[in-house]
Design an enzyme around this catalytic site. Sequence first.
Site, PDB file in Angstrom:
ATOM      1  N   MET A 212       0.857  -1.188   0.000  1.00 28.97           N
ATOM      2  CA  MET A 212       0.000   0.000   0.000  1.00 28.97           C
ATOM      3  C   MET A 212       0.882   1.223   0.000  1.00 28.97           C
ATOM      4  O   MET A 212       1.728   1.383   0.848  1.00 28.97           O
ATOM      5  CB  MET A 212      -0.896  -0.032   1.235  1.00 28.97           C
ATOM      6  CG  MET A 212      -1.925   1.038   1.258  1.00 28.97           C
ATOM      7  SD  MET A 212      -3.302   0.723   0.168  1.00 28.97           S
ATOM      8  CE  MET A 212      -3.986  -0.755   0.869  1.00 28.97           C
TER       9      MET A 212
ATOM     10  N   ILE B  70      -0.781  -7.536  -1.506  1.00 27.32           N
ATOM     11  CA  ILE B  70       0.364  -8.150  -2.181  1.00 27.32           C
ATOM     12  C   ILE B  70       0.823  -7.233  -3.314  1.00 27.32           C
ATOM     13  O   ILE B  70       0.085  -6.988  -4.273  1.00 27.32           O
ATOM     14  CB  ILE B  70       0.006  -9.547  -2.741  1.00 27.32           C
ATOM     15  CG1 ILE B  70      -0.705 -10.375  -1.666  1.00 27.32           C
ATOM     16  CG2 ILE B  70       1.245 -10.242  -3.240  1.00 27.32           C
ATOM     17  CD1 ILE B  70       0.092 -10.579  -0.399  1.00 27.32           C
ATOM     18  N   GLU B  71       2.033  -6.729  -3.185  1.00 27.93           N
ATOM     19  CA  GLU B  71       2.571  -5.805  -4.188  1.00 27.93           C
ATOM     20  C   GLU B  71       4.087  -5.906  -4.219  1.00 27.93           C
ATOM     21  O   GLU B  71       4.696  -6.627  -3.424  1.00 27.93           O
ATOM     22  CB  GLU B  71       2.119  -4.369  -3.886  1.00 27.93           C
ATOM     23  CG  GLU B  71       2.300  -3.942  -2.439  1.00 27.93           C
ATOM     24  CD  GLU B  71       1.707  -2.562  -2.150  1.00 27.93           C
ATOM     25  OE1 GLU B  71       1.973  -1.648  -2.947  1.00 27.93           O
ATOM     26  OE2 GLU B  71       1.008  -2.424  -1.135  1.00 27.93           O
ATOM     27  N   GLY B  72       4.697  -5.197  -5.128  1.00 25.17           N
ATOM     28  CA  GLY B  72       6.153  -5.167  -5.217  1.00 25.17           C
ATOM     29  C   GLY B  72       6.755  -6.552  -5.411  1.00 25.17           C
ATOM     30  O   GLY B  72       6.255  -7.383  -6.179  1.00 25.17           O
TER      31      GLY B  72
END
Length: 520
Positions: free
Chosen positions: A1, A162-164
């Site tokens: 985020m 869930i990112e990067g």
Amino acid sequence: MSARFPGRKLSVVRLAVLSVVLGGVAVGGLTGFNRWEDAKSAESTGAFFAGYVDVTATPAYAFEVPSADAGNSVMLSFIVASTTDPCEPSWGTFYGLDEAEVALDLDRRVARLVQDGGEVTVSFGGLLNDELATACTDPEDLKDAYEAVVDRYSLSTVDLDIEGENLKDTTAGERRAQAMAALQAERADTDTPLNVWLTLPVAPTGLTAEGTAAVAQFLEAGVDLAGVNVMTMDYGGSRPEGTDMLTASQNAADATHRQVQVLYERAGKELGPQAAWRKIGLTPMIGQNDVKGEVFTLDDAKAFNTFAAERGVGRMSMWSLNRDGTCSENYADTTVVSDACSGVDQQGMLFAPLLGEGFTGRAATLAEVPVAEESPEALVEDDPETSPYPIWSDVGTYREDDRVVWQGNVYVAKYWTQGDLPNDPVLQAEETPWTLLGPVLPDERPVPAVTAPADLYPAWDPAAVYERGARILVDGRVYEAKWWSQSDSPEAAVQGSDASPWQKLDDAALVKIIEEKAGS
């Protein structure tokens, strides 16, 4: 985020005290939550609002004392892997679960909000650290880590942000999905089923390929997703020039809705349009985004709320409740993101009630609220006499920039195509050779086809030698030689090949040639 600020650690003094006090904290965490189960399961209907709270940021945000009605349900963030034990959950790597109780009074504050009728959910992951599944490679230990958090805070709903690098790790994605499926299965027939939201980055064109793969992993593992929440923020280069943040966010939502339906269909689970919207969550970053020049305003918040309500989305969130206020005068540069203010003059207003207007349901009971599906609209029968372009045909061949009409809409070809349905549902825009331009307008009529007279130029002759600039006729169209050619059929150019020595002249050039020939 979003910039997802690193938060702050305890002072050295408090850490010293912490090591002594921890001995008196029960490892099992808060046991008094059951006293407020009635409050948690209070009757509610419809979609819900839950703003994110950065638990480790300072100054601490008092989520247990909501500043607005729309803020009485919160998404506490972020649980990540500890830096000392990859299978140990921590708050932002700074506090273990027991440490957070002592240092932040977190368990007590959670209990207070629940006691007052609020709802607490927890988000795992974020941008800055390793999500548990990324670091913890043992499936059983991973499941136990998730379960420790769910049990500690008596959660009915979890959020996986869930990112990067976490999103790129597909092996971790499989572990994550399997662990959540196992937790859900254990609780499926109990009084405390587990709702799972998957939060993903998004572009105005929808989820990335990595994002759709993550959703597919969860569905394949058997996770009953409460929904897919998209971070409508930080678009950067994916936002077309001239497109404002509101429009980009609306486009992202519409694209994600289409993708979710396709993903469920591919998983063998049909979702109607309204049921699919119920499984969509929207999370803008209020005020100044991490990307300079991207600002989500109060007016954007009002309009986005209206848009979400009209579409029937199941969840509205925001990053973050910590930031929901005007920066003080001594905050010099509001174009630099702050973790404690929005960077815009809010004139005494708050983003939370604007975004949360009408979202009065609860995450725990969203799935229990029936969704009234709309009756499918009758397919439009295209009429050649009123359609501005030819009706698409499965046996037709179409070149780049050719336009067709299909089921009441106009499409333009990106490249040569045959047999590709213009409105065939796809996950990513690059998977289809067609671009939707918009509906056929009420007063439109067929665009007259420009056809060259039969004697304008000679037909192609395979034995002839053609110099650059020579012209021939093929089915009433004029083709011009790009270089010396002999026996090279113009068929490749008809199909849009750049390697062909021939290029088709467009309508404007053809009209000009015909007029010049007629005047000579």
